[in-house]
Design an enzyme around this catalytic site. Structure first.
Site, short mmCIF file in Angstrom:
data_model
loop_
_atom_site.label_atom_id
_atom_site.label_comp_id
_atom_site.label_asym_id
_atom_site.label_seq_id
_atom_site.Cartn_x
_atom_site.Cartn_y
_atom_site.Cartn_z
N GLY A 51 -47.57 101.32 5.54
CA GLY A 51 -48.50 102.43 5.71
C GLY A 51 -49.74 101.98 6.45
N HIS A 52 -49.52 101.22 7.54
CA HIS A 52 -50.62 100.72 8.34
C HIS A 52 -50.11 100.27 9.71
CE1 HIS A 52 -49.10 97.16 6.15
NE2 HIS A 52 -49.24 96.58 7.33
N ALA A 53 -51.05 99.95 10.58
CA ALA A 53 -50.74 99.37 11.88
C ALA A 53 -51.57 98.11 12.01
CB ALA A 53 -51.09 100.34 13.01
#
Length: 140
Positions: A51-53
């Site tokens: 749930g991130h980059a």
């Protein structure tokens, strides 16, 4: 593959009656120097990881045991990769939103990263990710 730079990489397989062996070597099987290795395991049913980059980090993700899905998103397109074999993995360049889900019982995800842990490299807000990506494209 819809998302630029993302690819499944087949790893060497040394087949043997005693059991099989695969190997990952930096700059040979994957396109970066390995600076960090971590693994995800014992994920409760229904839980989502990621749930991130990353701004700079690249990753190579392998299902050493069991299976799970990796959902990648470049801000315009989304693609799901089901990983379930230890002789291939998913290369994820930086600038791609990622999450992992649908972990099977006893699954083990190995992640090789191109930089040491750096909290400032993470983008946790999806709207900020899309805005940053849009600004980056417009400045090219």
């Amino acid at each position: 593959m819809k998302i630029d730079g993302v690819k499944i990489i087949d790893l060497p397989k040394n087949l043997d009656r005693r059991g099989n062996l695969s190997v990952i070597e930096e700059f040979k099987n994957i396109p970066f120097k390995i600076e960090r290795t971590y693994w995800i395991y014992d994920v409760p049913g229904g839980e989502v990881r990621g749930g991130h980059a990353y701004k700079r980090n690249q990753e190579f993700i392998v299902a050493l045991s069991g299976s799970f899905d990796v959902i990648l998103d470049n801000g315009m397109e989304r693609e799901t990769f089901s990983l379930n074999r230890s002789y291939y993995g998913l290369y994820v360049p930086n600038g791609i939103w990622r999450q992992m889900q649908n972990f099977s019982t006893n699954s083990l995800a190995l992640i090789l990263a191109s930089i040491p842990f750096d909290v400032t490299d993470y983008v946790y807000d999806y709207e900020l990710f899309k805005k940053t990506l849009h600004e980056k494209v417009n400045n090219l």
